[in-house]
Write an enzyme that holds these catalytic residues in place. Structure first.
Site, mmCIF file in Angstrom:
data_model
loop_
_atom_site.group_PDB
_atom_site.id
_atom_site.type_symbol
_atom_site.label_atom_id
_atom_site.label_comp_id
_atom_site.label_asym_id
_atom_site.label_seq_id
_atom_site.Cartn_x
_atom_site.Cartn_y
_atom_site.Cartn_z
ATOM 1 N N VAL A 236 -5.420 -4.955 -2.492
ATOM 2 C CA VAL A 236 -4.832 -3.637 -2.682
ATOM 3 C C VAL A 236 -3.474 -3.609 -2.004
ATOM 4 C CG1 VAL A 236 -5.022 -1.224 -1.964
ATOM 5 C CG2 VAL A 236 -6.989 -2.375 -2.951
ATOM 6 N N CYS A 237 -2.506 -2.948 -2.659
ATOM 7 C CA CYS A 237 -1.172 -2.795 -2.094
ATOM 8 C C CYS A 237 -0.594 -4.184 -1.814
ATOM 9 C CB CYS A 237 -1.242 -1.908 -0.850
ATOM 10 S SG CYS A 237 0.334 -1.316 -0.214
ATOM 11 N N ALA A 238 0.040 -4.375 -0.654
ATOM 12 C CA ALA A 238 0.610 -5.685 -0.337
ATOM 13 C C ALA A 238 -0.462 -6.743 -0.094
ATOM 14 C CB ALA A 238 1.531 -5.578 0.873
#
Length: 237
Positions: A104-106
């Protein structure tokens, strides 16, 4: 024992500076499933602080983490972790055998740095969309879940919920996922309706990108070095 009854092993990476917002909903949803062990995995069992300050500690070290995982999951981490050899070796090893590999995300970039997204479609937070090709991934610009084979990636916040529900659907069945969604009361209704660049419009999106430019810059540098290490040729935009 059927697949929906067998014990599950889930690993969530934690490290100093990790983003709790990316992992807490996932942790809760999987921990709530019967016969499921959720490991918070780190280099040591010492107390650490998530960003901006969320004290916790790993429950399992890299060495003691089960070799065969049902889910290997990571949220965003500080940029230096993308070049931490011990972390990348752990992710590459467990990810090579895990039933599901999720970021998730970075956290998507971290999976990419471990060589786990090459040739896969993937997404991240919109501030870092342009960095995914450095890891050999094909960008899908969405904050919702992108599924390609056994790879699951998403933007922050809602991604933690939606990836959790997808793996519960697969590992425990549709009814378990439906019950979990209801129990979480997961029915997001954002009060301002600007949670994606498309909804926010260009002016607010530019402001958001400018506000995080100093943070994203080091990730670009690390991504370029990763591309060189992984042998990925990135064509100029």
């Amino acid at each position: 024992m059927s697949d929906e009854q067998r014990p599950l092993n889930i690993a969530i990476l934690v490290c100093p500076g990790f983003m709790p917002v990316d992992v807490i909903a996932f942790h809760w949803a999987l921990s709530a499933q019967p016969r499921t062990t959720v490991h918070l995995v780190g280099k040591t069992l010492d107390e650490i602080a998530g960003h901006p300050h969320f004290p916790t500690r790993a429950t399992t070290t890299f060495e003691d983490c089960p070799a065969d995982l049902d889910v290997l999951y990571t949220g965003a981490v500080p940029v230096e972790v993308l070049e931490d050899a011990e972390t990348l070796a752990f992710l590459a090893d467990r990810g090579s055998r895990a039933t599901w590999v999720a970021g998730v995300c970075a956290g998507s970039l971290l999976l990419g740095a471990a060589g786990l997204l090459r040739g896969y479609r993937a997404t991240s937070n919109f501030h870092m969309y342009d960095l995914l090709p450095y890891y050999g991934a094909t960008l899908v610009p969405t904050n919702h879940v992108v599924e390609d084979g056994n790879r699951l990636t998403a933007g922050p916040a809602t991604g933690s919920h939606e990836i959790a529900l997808r793996v519960i659907q697969d590992l425990r069945g549709v009814e378990a996922a439906r019950l979990t969604e209801l129990t979480m009361e997961y029915a997001p209704t954002p009060p301002f309706g600007v949670g994606t660049p498309e909804l926010a419009g260009p002016e607010l999106t530019r402001a958001a990108i400018a506000a995080t430019a100093a943070d994203v810059g080091p990730f670009l540098d690390a991504s370029k070095r990763a591309a060189e290490r992984l042998g990925v040729l990135v064509r100029p935009a």
